[in-house]
Design a protein around this motif. Structure first.
Motif, PDB file in Angstrom:
ATOM      1  N   UNK A   1       0.719  -1.106  -0.116  1.00 59.14           N
ATOM      2  CA  UNK A   1      -0.069  -0.029  -0.210  1.00 59.14           C
ATOM      3  C   UNK A   1       0.733   1.083   0.108  1.00 59.14           C
ATOM      4  N   UNK A   2       1.881   1.396   1.137  1.00 67.79           N
ATOM      5  CA  UNK A   2       2.671   2.622   1.058  1.00 67.79           C
ATOM      6  C   UNK A   2       3.722   2.559   0.429  1.00 67.79           C
ATOM      7  N   UNK A   3       4.233   1.124  -0.030  1.00 71.69           N
ATOM      8  CA  UNK A   3       5.436   0.786  -0.520  1.00 71.69           C
ATOM      9  C   UNK A   3       5.122  -0.120  -1.413  1.00 71.69           C
ATOM     10  N   UNK A   4       5.371   0.141  -2.952  1.00 70.86           N
ATOM     11  CA  UNK A   4       5.180  -0.836  -3.891  1.00 70.86           C
ATOM     12  C   UNK A   4       5.489  -2.204  -3.593  1.00 70.86           C
ATOM     13  N   UNK A   5       4.905  -3.325  -3.884  1.00 73.72           N
ATOM     14  CA  UNK A   5       5.435  -4.639  -3.329  1.00 73.72           C
ATOM     15  C   UNK A   5       6.789  -5.081  -4.155  1.00 73.72           C
ATOM     16  N   UNK A   6       6.659  -4.852  -5.450  1.00 75.32           N
ATOM     17  CA  UNK A   6       8.016  -5.342  -6.256  1.00 75.32           C
ATOM     18  C   UNK A   6       9.228  -4.529  -5.703  1.00 75.32           C
ATOM     19  N   UNK A   7       9.125  -3.392  -5.273  1.00 73.68           N
ATOM     20  CA  UNK A   7      10.288  -2.632  -4.607  1.00 73.68           C
ATOM     21  C   UNK A   7      10.896  -2.947  -3.374  1.00 73.68           C
ATOM     22  N   UNK A   8      10.132  -3.932  -2.762  1.00 70.47           N
ATOM     23  CA  UNK A   8      10.617  -4.385  -1.063  1.00 70.47           C
ATOM     24  C   UNK A   8      11.580  -5.572  -1.311  1.00 70.47           C
ATOM     25  N   UNK A   9      12.495  -5.734  -0.716  1.00 70.75           N
ATOM     26  CA  UNK A   9      13.387  -6.906  -0.522  1.00 70.75           C
ATOM     27  C   UNK A   9      12.576  -8.298  -0.789  1.00 70.75           C
TER      28      UNK A   9
ATOM     29  N   UNK B   1       4.061 -22.262  -4.593  1.00 72.31           N
ATOM     30  CA  UNK B   1       3.692 -22.304  -6.017  1.00 72.31           C
ATOM     31  C   UNK B   1       2.974 -21.141  -6.819  1.00 72.31           C
ATOM     32  N   UNK B   2       2.810 -19.937  -6.005  1.00 71.98           N
ATOM     33  CA  UNK B   2       2.020 -18.914  -6.640  1.00 71.98           C
ATOM     34  C   UNK B   2       2.747 -17.945  -7.417  1.00 71.98           C
ATOM     35  N   UNK B   3       1.889 -17.093  -8.188  1.00 73.10           N
ATOM     36  CA  UNK B   3       2.457 -16.232  -9.279  1.00 73.10           C
ATOM     37  C   UNK B   3       2.241 -14.998  -8.719  1.00 73.10           C
ATOM     38  N   UNK B   4       1.743 -14.861  -7.639  1.00 76.87           N
ATOM     39  CA  UNK B   4       1.219 -13.460  -7.252  1.00 76.87           C
ATOM     40  C   UNK B   4       2.286 -12.340  -7.194  1.00 76.87           C
ATOM     41  N   UNK B   5       3.531 -12.743  -6.922  1.00 75.74           N
ATOM     42  CA  UNK B   5       4.405 -12.001  -6.903  1.00 75.74           C
ATOM     43  C   UNK B   5       5.032 -11.592  -8.187  1.00 75.74           C
ATOM     44  N   UNK B   6       5.097 -12.397  -8.936  1.00 80.54           N
ATOM     45  CA  UNK B   6       5.591 -12.379 -10.460  1.00 80.54           C
ATOM     46  C   UNK B   6       4.500 -11.247 -11.105  1.00 80.54           C
ATOM     47  N   UNK B   7       3.337 -11.497 -10.780  1.00 80.65           N
ATOM     48  CA  UNK B   7       2.378 -10.762 -11.466  1.00 80.65           C
ATOM     49  C   UNK B   7       2.364  -9.242 -11.013  1.00 80.65           C
TER      50      UNK B   7
END
Lengths: 308, 306
Positions: B176-184, B271-277
């Motif tokens: 929310x405050x920080x885009x997920x893909x930019x986090x470690x 198994x998920x693809x949530x992070x990649x999406x």
């Protein structure tokens, strides 16, 4: 009163809060249409008793029934048959008076005439006022109106006039007297003697979790011999046994540092008292004569005042 | 149901008379929308949709604070005691608070979408039905989580402490405050165990990738499942009286209410693809040039782009 006539029955009710014995075997019955008072000092067990009867608490042992139902298991039918004014409760500040009546009427499935209720409790002019803007007396009148919105058979009033000024208290007394005329069964808890004497058909005096006396106010007062209470402050401690021997004195004891005499002939007792004090080099600092009341009964039974 | 609706109307009336509702429900979320848009979406376009997803999630999560505090206040002030005398049970009280909260969330969501359209010139809104379903379900989920907190907290102070801990976690770690893909990477994995992550990523997919309800099964199922479980827990732990205290161990029920997300998080990690999406959406949204967009992996082509 036979068991079958009683609408409220309490038998040997016991309740502990940790190490504190709040109720130590309370028993009484209330007939339908009766105004019954539970009179006692703070911490005597009045609120615990009435909250068990309202279904708000469970007892540790003993039985309690209201209209034949166990309050703790009575469910919605039980709730519809009783109304209650709790000792401490509130409503949201931003609800209006008529909205509160409408809300609780709907919750109980009642079609009571809200305008008539507002008029009856002197709240018609305040119908659009916010709850937070009402005075203490108006809030209490609204609480009683809410307790009656669904026309219950039994009404519990837990210290309904506590904290209110005398004028407002008398307004509430008028309302309770009207309930009696309407034939409602009322259980009233109070630590105000005047309230119990004026409003109740019968009174149970409760102290330290036990009922210590129960009868009509008149019968209870006559138990203390129908005597007049004379309270005196003396310059020096006096022996109660000596004062008990004075003319007309039925009883004498020390209560809160004052000598409390019960006399069947007050003028003669006062003359004898003054002579006795002069003879023993003592001095009368103050003297108060009080008509017989339930407080005398309480003092006689416990050695303490009802209101410390 | 009759009593639920009676109590819901009562709560709606109280809320409309409380200025805090206007401030926290509409003004502050709009403020955040404009702020985030100014910082992250200066060039407009799909970046506004990305920011809108975060702000919608934040607005919806406000249910968490609102309901927990209201229940504790009602209990501490003795208001619940009065209702206890009436022929209603804990389930009715709780359901009416959730329903009224859901209704009150709608104006805020509508205001944010309208602001995105007419102030920030957002041209496409993805799958609006999915957006409203997710936002509504999110409001219910976070409302029930708030009710669990209120059920286990013994005072307003305790409620605030628990709320702060959970709220900050959701805000900072869910995208929310920080885009997920930019986090470690390890933090992104932690995010997979938080309910707000499924709300935010689901809203991103709905707004940007036009994901339909059928393609948001995991989000909807997890949020709905968590709502039901949290509602059950809060009903069991419901207290009418302020002096009824909860044991310290009871606070663990808050964690128990998050169990569906622990399970989902474990599955997504393996198994998920949530992070990649999420990464794909982020990169295509904030790409420097209007480069070729990656085709949506599981969403249909929007009608106006065929």
């Amino acid at each position: 009163m036979s068991v079958s006539e009683a609408i409220v029955q309490v038998r040997d009710l016991k309740k502990n809060y940790g190490d504190v014995e709040a109720l130590r075997g309370v028993s009484f019955q209330i007939a339908e249409g009766e105004v019954f008072g539970l009179l006692g000092p703070n911490g005597a067990g009045k609120t615990t008793t009435v909250e068990i009867l309202e279904g708000m608490r469970s007892s540790d042992s003993g039985t309690a029934t209201v209209s034949g139902r166990d309050p703790h298991r009575g469910g919605d039918e039980f709730k519809r048959s009783v109304g209650a004014v709790l000792q401490s409760t509130s409503l949201p500040d931003k609800i209006r008076v008529d909205e509160a009546l409408s809300l609780f009427a709907k919750l109980y499935g009642s079609r009571a005439d809200r305008t008539a209720l507002l008029r009856r409790f002197g709240l018609e002019e305040k119908r659009h006022a916010f709850y937070g803007k009402l005075s203490g007396g108006q809030k209490q009148r609204l609480a009683i109106a809410l307790a009656l919105v669904h026309e219950p058979r039994v009404v519990f009033l837990d210290e309904p006039t506590a904290g209110l000024d005398p004028q407002v208290r008398r307004e509430i007394y008028d309302i309770i007297e009207e309930l009696r005329r309407d034939g409602k069964t009322v259980l009233l808890t109070t630590h105000y003697i005047e309230e119990a004497e004026r409003l109740c058909d019968r009174v149970a005096i409760i102290d330290q979790g036990k009922v210590i006396a129960m009868d009509t106010p008149r019968e209870l007062k006559q138990r203390s011999g129908g005597t007049t209470r004379i309270e005196v402050s003396l310059a020096k401690q006096a022996d109660p046994a000596e004062l008990r021997a004075l003319d007309g004195v039925a009883d004498c004891r020390t209560v809160d540092g004052r000598m409390v005499l019960h006399s069947s002939r007050p003028p003669q007792t006062i003359v004898a008292l003054v002579k006795h004090l002069e003879a023993h080099g003592n001095e009368l600092q103050s003297l108060e004569i009080v008509a017989p009341s339930l407080e005398d009964v309480f003092i006689e039974l416990t050695g303490r005042r009802l209101r410390e | 149901m009759r009593h639920v609706w009676t109590l819901t109307l009562f709560r709606l009336r109280l809320a409309m008379r409380n200025r805090a509702f206007l401030v926290f429900g509409i003004i502050i979320p709009l403020g955040f929308l404009f702020f985030f848009a100014a910082v992250f979406a200066k060039k407009g376009g799909p970046a506004v949709a990305y920011v809108l997803a975060s702000v919608l999630a934040m607005s919806v999560m406000g249910s968490f604070w609102g309901l927990s505090q209201q229940l504790v206040i009602f209990r501490e002030q003795g208001i619940l005691r009065r209702f206890r005398l009436a022929p209603i049970g804990p389930g009715t009280m709780l359901f009416s608070s959730i329903l009224s909260n859901l209704i009150l969330t709608i104006p805020g969501i509508a205001a944010e979408i309208a602001a995105a359209r007419w102030v920030l010139h957002m041209n496409s809104f993805g799958n609006l039905l999915s957006v409203f379903v997710l936002a509504g379900l999110g409001a219910v989920t976070f409302a029930t989580l708030g009710l669990v907190v209120a059920s286990v907290a013994n005072s307003m102070m305790e409620t605030q402490v628990i709320n702060q801990l959970l709220w900050l976690s959701f805000l900072m770690l869910s995208g929310i405050a920080i885009p997920l893909p930019t986090m470690p990477g390890w933090l992104q994995t932690v995010a997979l165990y938080l309910p707000a992550t499924y709300l935010v990523t689901g809203l991103e997919r709905a707004l940007i990738r036009y994901a339909s309800i059928e393609h948001l099964g995991a989000e909807i199922a997890s949020l709905a499942g968590a709502s039901l479980f949290a509602f059950f827990v809060s009903q069991q732990l419901f207290r009418w009286e302020p002096e009824q205290k909860m044991a310290r161990q009871a606070k663990l029920w808050v964690a128990a209410a998050l169990v569906p997300f622990l399970l989902l998080g474990a599955w997504e990690t393996r198994q998920g693809e949530r992070l990649s999406e999420a990464r794909s959406i982020f990169l295509t949204t904030f790409a420097e040039r209007p480069a070729q967009r990656a085709a949506p992996t599981d969403a249909p082509t929007p009608p106006d782009k065929r």
